[in-house]
Scaffold this motif. Structure first.
Motif, mmCIF file in Angstrom:
data_model
loop_
_atom_site.group_PDB
_atom_site.id
_atom_site.type_symbol
_atom_site.label_atom_id
_atom_site.label_comp_id
_atom_site.label_asym_id
_atom_site.label_seq_id
_atom_site.Cartn_x
_atom_site.Cartn_y
_atom_site.Cartn_z
ATOM 1 N N GLN A 6 0.467 -0.789 -0.031
ATOM 2 C CA GLN A 6 0.177 -0.001 0.130
ATOM 3 C C GLN A 6 0.989 1.158 0.486
ATOM 4 O O GLN A 6 1.660 1.382 0.406
ATOM 5 C CB GLN A 6 -0.857 0.195 1.489
ATOM 6 N N THR A 11 -6.416 1.673 7.095
ATOM 7 C CA THR A 11 -6.668 -0.183 6.866
ATOM 8 C C THR A 11 -8.371 -0.194 7.554
ATOM 9 O O THR A 11 -8.582 0.951 8.050
ATOM 10 C CB THR A 11 -5.972 -0.662 7.750
ATOM 11 N N ARG A 12 -9.054 -1.331 7.262
ATOM 12 C CA ARG A 12 -10.046 -1.064 8.127
ATOM 13 C C ARG A 12 -10.340 -1.168 9.827
ATOM 14 O O ARG A 12 -11.123 -0.899 10.390
ATOM 15 C CB ARG A 12 -10.839 -2.876 8.034
ATOM 16 N N GLN A 13 -8.589 -0.961 10.525
ATOM 17 C CA GLN A 13 -8.615 -0.696 11.747
ATOM 18 C C GLN A 13 -8.442 0.382 12.262
ATOM 19 O O GLN A 13 -8.501 1.247 13.352
ATOM 20 C CB GLN A 13 -7.944 -1.737 11.821
ATOM 21 N N THR A 14 -8.069 1.471 11.073
ATOM 22 C CA THR A 14 -7.619 2.909 11.180
ATOM 23 C C THR A 14 -9.236 3.918 11.741
ATOM 24 O O THR A 14 -8.438 4.067 12.976
ATOM 25 C CB THR A 14 -7.739 3.787 9.606
#
Length: 195
Positions: A6, A11-14
């Motif tokens: 990337q 990310t989804r966790q951000t």
């Protein structure tokens, strides 16, 4: 075959791992005498100051892995205190006593008197001060706890028309003399969902 990476850190966790807003400050967090310090204005700042010594080794051409040591570490929570109270004045003055303010005939309590003292006593140290902040994506907070706390520096309250007095107060953690190798602060971070 080349690996693709990337070009950003999102990310989804951000969105589940951000600290939001100014948080709330507590005196003696988790203790029987816990109290909310009150409103602040302009945010709160947690700082860890570290001195790291690089050990010089003959023959080494630069920094050597493992040849560093922490020689000093101090944790400070700086708050812009908006809410004044007798307890908060005592905290800001570091060494002070609080007593009842009596009316002229001495029969009725009309407030509190905060008298500065020229000596810091063990009882002046607050067990802990905690900054409790919202973690995005969870109903659990991030809690930063400083132990054995005293206010540093001077007390300055600037009052002017159409403004509120909000002194900046630096609250410093202090090492326990029986645990001088254990840093006097901790950060409690909640488990975050991976879905």
């Amino acid at each position: 075959m080349a690996t693709t990476h990337q070009t950003h850190g999102i990310t989804r966790q951000t969105i589940k791992n951000m600290l939001l807003d100014a948080g709330a400050v507590y005196v003696n967090y988790g203790e029987t005498d816990e109290r909310l310090i009150g409103a602040t204005s302009g945010g709160n700042t947690f700082t860890v100051e570290r001195e790291i010594k690089i050990i010089e080794i003959d023959g080494a051409r630069g920094k050597v892995k493992g040849a560093r040591r922490i020689t000093e570490e101090n944790a400070v929570l700086t708050i812009n205190l908006l809410e004044m109270s007798a307890e908060n004045f005592k905290l800001m003055l570091t060494a002070a006593d609080v007593s009842d303010w009596l009316d002229t005939d001495g029969s009725t309590v009309i407030g509190k008197v905060i008298k500065p003292r020229g000596q810091i006593l063990d009882s002046d140290y607050v067990k802990n001060i905690a900054l409790v902040a919202t973690v995005s994506g969870t109903d659990q907070p991030c809690v930063i706890i400083l132990k054995n706390v005293l206010a540093d520096d001077e007390l300055e309250i600037e009052l002017e028309d159409k403004e509120e007095g909000k002194p900046e107060v630096a609250l410093s953690a202090h090492y326990d003399p029986e645990k001088v190798t254990e840093p006097p602060y901790e950060i409690r971070y909640p488990a975050v969902s991976t879905t």
